[in-house]
Write a protein that holds these residues in place. Structure first.
Motif, PDB file in Angstrom:
ATOM      1  N   LEU A 247       5.431  24.733  -8.443  1.00 56.19           N
ATOM      2  CA  LEU A 247       5.875  24.493  -9.824  1.00 56.19           C
ATOM      3  C   LEU A 247       5.897  23.001 -10.129  1.00 56.19           C
ATOM      4  CD1 LEU A 247       8.813  27.058  -9.949  1.00 56.19           C
ATOM      5  CD2 LEU A 247       6.657  27.235 -11.185  1.00 56.19           C
ATOM      6  N   ARG A 248       6.395  22.203  -9.195  1.00 62.99           N
ATOM      7  CA  ARG A 248       6.451  20.750  -9.399  1.00 62.99           C
ATOM      8  C   ARG A 248       5.052  20.165  -9.529  1.00 62.99           C
ATOM      9  NH1 ARG A 248       5.576  17.027  -5.835  1.00 62.99           N
ATOM     10  NH2 ARG A 248       5.859  18.457  -4.081  1.00 62.99           N
ATOM     11  N   LEU A 249       4.141  20.607  -8.684  1.00 59.84           N
ATOM     12  CA  LEU A 249       2.779  20.083  -8.720  1.00 59.84           C
ATOM     13  C   LEU A 249       2.077  20.414 -10.036  1.00 59.84           C
ATOM     14  CD1 LEU A 249       1.709  20.952  -5.066  1.00 59.84           C
ATOM     15  CD2 LEU A 249       1.978  18.648  -6.013  1.00 59.84           C
ATOM     16  N   VAL A 250       2.252  21.636 -10.519  1.00 59.64           N
ATOM     17  CA  VAL A 250       1.631  22.018 -11.796  1.00 59.64           C
ATOM     18  C   VAL A 250       2.171  21.158 -12.932  1.00 59.64           C
ATOM     19  CG1 VAL A 250       1.409  23.886 -13.490  1.00 59.64           C
ATOM     20  CG2 VAL A 250       1.123  24.376 -11.051  1.00 59.64           C
ATOM     21  N   TRP A 251       3.442  20.810 -12.872  1.00 59.07           N
ATOM     22  CA  TRP A 251       4.049  19.973 -13.918  1.00 59.07           C
ATOM     23  C   TRP A 251       3.552  18.528 -13.836  1.00 59.07           C
ATOM     24  CZ3 TRP A 251       6.575  20.490 -18.303  1.00 59.07           C
ATOM     25  CH2 TRP A 251       7.262  19.386 -18.832  1.00 59.07           C
ATOM     26  N   GLU A 252       3.331  18.026 -12.622  1.00 61.45           N
ATOM     27  CA  GLU A 252       3.034  16.607 -12.432  1.00 61.45           C
ATOM     28  C   GLU A 252       1.553  16.260 -12.532  1.00 61.45           C
ATOM     29  OE1 GLU A 252       6.702  15.531  -9.330  1.00 61.45           O
ATOM     30  OE2 GLU A 252       4.624  15.644  -8.618  1.00 61.45           O
ATOM     31  N   ARG A 253       0.663  17.124 -12.073  1.00 58.22           N
ATOM     32  CA  ARG A 253      -0.754  16.776 -11.960  1.00 58.22           C
ATOM     33  C   ARG A 253      -1.526  17.174 -13.226  1.00 58.22           C
ATOM     34  NH1 ARG A 253      -1.175  16.328  -6.194  1.00 58.22           N
ATOM     35  NH2 ARG A 253       0.832  15.369  -5.681  1.00 58.22           N
ATOM     36  N   PRO A 254      -2.241  16.224 -13.850  1.00 64.27           N
ATOM     37  CA  PRO A 254      -2.991  16.532 -15.083  1.00 64.27           C
ATOM     38  C   PRO A 254      -3.995  17.669 -14.924  1.00 64.27           C
ATOM     39  CG  PRO A 254      -2.852  14.155 -14.743  1.00 64.27           C
ATOM     40  CD  PRO A 254      -2.304  14.794 -13.508  1.00 64.27           C
ATOM     41  N   LEU A 255      -4.723  17.685 -13.797  1.00 66.87           N
ATOM     42  CA  LEU A 255      -5.700  18.755 -13.605  1.00 66.87           C
ATOM     43  C   LEU A 255      -5.022  20.114 -13.540  1.00 66.87           C
ATOM     44  CD1 LEU A 255      -8.556  19.805 -12.934  1.00 66.87           C
ATOM     45  CD2 LEU A 255      -8.001  19.460 -10.521  1.00 66.87           C
ATOM     46  N   LEU A 256      -3.920  20.209 -12.811  1.00 67.80           N
ATOM     47  CA  LEU A 256      -3.225  21.488 -12.670  1.00 67.80           C
ATOM     48  C   LEU A 256      -2.608  21.929 -13.994  1.00 67.80           C
ATOM     49  CD1 LEU A 256      -1.548  20.889  -9.196  1.00 67.80           C
ATOM     50  CD2 LEU A 256      -3.631  22.174  -9.689  1.00 67.80           C
ATOM     51  N   ARG A 257      -2.096  20.959 -14.764  1.00 67.10           N
ATOM     52  CA  ARG A 257      -1.574  21.317 -16.101  1.00 67.10           C
ATOM     53  C   ARG A 257      -2.689  21.876 -16.981  1.00 67.10           C
ATOM     54  NH1 ARG A 257       1.169  16.309 -16.014  1.00 67.10           N
ATOM     55  NH2 ARG A 257      -0.258  15.485 -17.602  1.00 67.10           N
ATOM     56  N   ARG A 375     -11.310  20.284  -3.634  1.00 68.38           N
ATOM     57  CA  ARG A 375     -11.191  18.830  -3.785  1.00 68.38           C
ATOM     58  C   ARG A 375      -9.741  18.381  -3.946  1.00 68.38           C
ATOM     59  NH1 ARG A 375     -15.328  18.018  -8.628  1.00 68.38           N
ATOM     60  NH2 ARG A 375     -14.775  15.811  -8.357  1.00 68.38           N
ATOM     61  N   VAL A 376      -8.797  19.265  -3.600  1.00 64.26           N
ATOM     62  CA  VAL A 376      -7.378  18.912  -3.662  1.00 64.26           C
ATOM     63  C   VAL A 376      -6.747  19.206  -2.302  1.00 64.26           C
ATOM     64  CG1 VAL A 376      -7.240  19.350  -6.148  1.00 64.26           C
ATOM     65  CG2 VAL A 376      -6.724  21.205  -4.541  1.00 64.26           C
ATOM     66  N   ASP A 377      -5.486  18.798  -2.121  1.00 70.34           N
ATOM     67  CA  ASP A 377      -4.858  19.003  -0.813  1.00 70.34           C
ATOM     68  C   ASP A 377      -4.356  20.443  -0.661  1.00 70.34           C
ATOM     69  OD1 ASP A 377      -2.273  19.273  -2.003  1.00 70.34           O
ATOM     70  OD2 ASP A 377      -1.998  17.103  -1.975  1.00 70.34           O
ATOM     71  N   ARG A 378      -3.836  20.760   0.538  1.00 64.63           N
ATOM     72  CA  ARG A 378      -3.497  22.146   0.857  1.00 64.63           C
ATOM     73  C   ARG A 378      -2.324  22.665   0.033  1.00 64.63           C
ATOM     74  NH1 ARG A 378      -2.398  23.074   6.816  1.00 64.63           N
ATOM     75  NH2 ARG A 378      -2.663  25.263   6.279  1.00 64.63           N
ATOM     76  N   GLU A 379      -1.345  21.820  -0.273  1.00 64.85           N
ATOM     77  CA  GLU A 379      -0.223  22.287  -1.100  1.00 64.85           C
ATOM     78  C   GLU A 379      -0.711  22.694  -2.484  1.00 64.85           C
ATOM     79  OE1 GLU A 379       4.253  21.200  -0.260  1.00 64.85           O
ATOM     80  OE2 GLU A 379       3.162  19.523  -1.140  1.00 64.85           O
ATOM     81  N   LYS A 385      -1.893  26.607  -6.826  1.00 64.23           N
ATOM     82  CA  LYS A 385      -2.856  27.634  -7.255  1.00 64.23           C
ATOM     83  C   LYS A 385      -2.190  28.993  -7.417  1.00 64.23           C
ATOM     84  CE  LYS A 385      -7.422  29.406  -6.049  1.00 64.23           C
ATOM     85  NZ  LYS A 385      -7.139  30.788  -6.439  1.00 64.23           N
ATOM     86  N   ALA A 386      -1.275  29.327  -6.496  1.00 65.63           N
ATOM     87  CA  ALA A 386      -0.576  30.608  -6.601  1.00 65.63           C
ATOM     88  C   ALA A 386       0.276  30.672  -7.857  1.00 65.63           C
ATOM     89  CB  ALA A 386       0.286  30.838  -5.366  1.00 65.63           C
ATOM     90  N   VAL A 387       0.919  29.562  -8.229  1.00 68.61           N
ATOM     91  CA  VAL A 387       1.721  29.528  -9.462  1.00 68.61           C
ATOM     92  C   VAL A 387       0.829  29.784 -10.679  1.00 68.61           C
ATOM     93  CG1 VAL A 387       3.063  28.030 -10.998  1.00 68.61           C
ATOM     94  CG2 VAL A 387       3.534  28.043  -8.547  1.00 68.61           C
ATOM     95  N   ILE A 388      -0.320  29.105 -10.730  1.00 71.69           N
ATOM     96  CA  ILE A 388      -1.221  29.259 -11.881  1.00 71.69           C
ATOM     97  C   ILE A 388      -1.812  30.665 -11.934  1.00 71.69           C
ATOM     98  CG2 ILE A 388      -3.412  28.471 -12.873  1.00 71.69           C
ATOM     99  CD1 ILE A 388      -2.741  25.679 -11.701  1.00 71.69           C
TER     100      ILE A 388
END
Length: 460
Positions: A247-257, A375-379, A385-388
């Motif tokens: 959840l934190r990564l999706v909020w912070e990373r532009p690509l994931l958002r 092209r991204v790290d394992r987390e 990815k699971a959150v999205i």
């Protein structure tokens, strides 16, 4: 005619060369074939439950009785209740999945996920065979959870096995293997549902999931080898971190958002179409077997178009032009489809737009998105990815299934006019993904490995 034969021969030659050059490609294709075949055996049964006009065949008696006391006809809200329950299940399972990924190595949590799915299928076989009330609703929710988590885990694992260059070369072939499975699955359901019954189809699906377990074991050495080459350890150890890091990564990373936005509005497009289609099927067919047969025929059309695009276009576009056309072309096609439906919402046109929408998602948009996770790290690859792919996906389902319920009172034209706006949101999300993708390194693992060896040399 001769040029077409030459072109086909060249494509087959490239495919044979890819198979001989990459042994894991065989196992990856078998894995995805078995996974989607097992799922598509179940999907027509699930869709028949969602389109059922008999609330007693879907919901527990207690829920129906509660609705009667409140003056609510539960059967009038079948899809809305099922999608709401699915979203709640996804939200509750996210921390559990995060804990599994954080605390256990891949060799443990990947087989564990599929073993749980097999155990559930055996439980549903007993429930359907025994005629337990309320089994339809639980099965509908479980199949939705199974689909998203199993496929998400598959593509995360593929990003461990293949690097970005391999992904561009092989993901089209892997996707085609899955599409063949998606063609075989509905055929199995169509021809076996009446002679063997719904319950025994679940055992067939469990057998295919068992093959997935074998493929995971066979692919593990290549995943570990890639991890070693990138300085990621030698034992496939657990990645650690917070169970809510996704959840934190999706909020912070532009690509994931951007990927989350694309997923949310893309799901909205599919949900509106799915609900309109369910209304048509409910009116046209009386029994669960007839509805299951119809959905299996629709899946055949979708998957036939999908495999043609995967074999003829996906690899070429991805290697030559990158992800942009694979994300933007489906978005523009969906805009045109919804514009046509808002002007003339004919049942046949709804089916055609449904076929184009799902085929373009499976053959173009999904392979493009999946290459990004190499092209991204394992987390980011497993947790974000699971959150999205699960929470955001089912959050879109939940939102738009109720939006559809409100819009349906205004007629089909208004539903599709609103869908046109949702399709524009999806297109904007695709454009944002294309922009954010340009900032990614081609192979971050190798860059991290070289940085790590440089630091080690300096320390020495």
């Amino acid at each position: 005619m001769i040029s077409e034969q030459v072109g086909t021969g060249r494509r087959l030659g490239r495919f044979r060369a890819a198979l001989s050059a990459s042994p894991p490609l065989w196992w990856a294709m078998l894995y995805f074939f078995s996974l989607l075949c097992g799922y598509y055996v179940l999907r027509p049964v699930r869709d028949a439950m969602g389109a059922s006009s008999d609330a007693a065949a879907v919901f527990p008696r207690g829920l129906i009785a509660l609705g009667e006391r409140l003056g609510i006809e539960v059967g009038a809200f079948t899809l809305q209740l099922l999608f709401t329950a699915t979203f709640i299940a996804m939200v509750l399972l996210q921390p559990l999945y995060g804990a599994l990924v954080s605390r256990f190595p891949r060799r443990v949590f990947l087989p564990a996920v599929y073993l749980v799915f097999i155990a559930c299928l055996l439980g549903f076989w007993w429930a359907f065979d025994s005629g337990i009330p309320g089994r339809g609703a639980v099965f509908f929710v479980w199949v939705a959870v199974f689909n998203l988590f199993a496929v998400t885990v598959f593509w995360s694992f593929m990003a461990d096995v293949f690097d970005n260059a391999n992904a561009k070369q092989f993901y089209g072939y892997i996707g085609a293997g899955g599409t063949i499975g998606a063609l075989v699955g509905p055929a199995i359901t169509r021809f076996l549902v009446e002679p063997v019954g719904v319950a025994n189809l679940l055992l067939v699906s469990a057998g295919f999931i068992g093959i997935c377990l074998l493929c995971i074991i066979k692919l593990r050495p290549w995943a570990l080898a890639r991890e070693r080459s990138h300085g990621g350890g030698t034992d496939g150890r657990a990645m650690g971190g917070s169970i809510l890091a996704g959840l934190r990564l999706v909020w912070e990373r532009p690509l994931l958002r951007a990927l989350a936005m694309l997923m949310f509005f893309g799901v909205g497009v599919g949900t509106l179409l799915y609900n309109e289609q369910a209304a048509i099927v409910r009116a046209a067919f009386d029994t669960a077997e007839e509805r299951a047969a119809f959905y299996s025929m629709l899946d055949w059309a979708i998957n036939g178009l999908t495999i043609a695009i995967q074999l003829l276009l996906t690899r070429f576009l991805l290697q030559r032009y990158g992800i942009a056309p694979l994300l933007l072309l489906p978005a523009f096609a969906i805009i045109l489809g919804f514009a046509a439906l808002s002007a003339s919402p004919l049942p046949m046109l709804v089916a055609i737009v449904q076929i184009v929408t799902r085929a373009s998602e499976f053959s173009l948009a999904k392979p493009a998105r999946e290459t990004l996770y190499t092209r991204v790290d394992r987390e980011e690859r497993y947790k974000a990815k699971a959150v999205i792919d699960t929470a955001v996906y089912r959050g879109g389902d939940l939102t738009f299934v109720w939006v559809h319920k409100a819009l349906a009172t205004l007629g089909s034209s208004m539903v599709f006019l609103a869908g046109l706006g949702i399709a524009l949101g999806m297109t904007y999300g695709a454009w944002r993904v294309v922009r954010a993708e340009r900032t990614l390194p081609e192979d971050p693992g190798r860059r991290q490995a070289s940085t790590g060896s440089g630091k080690a040399s300096a320390a020495t």
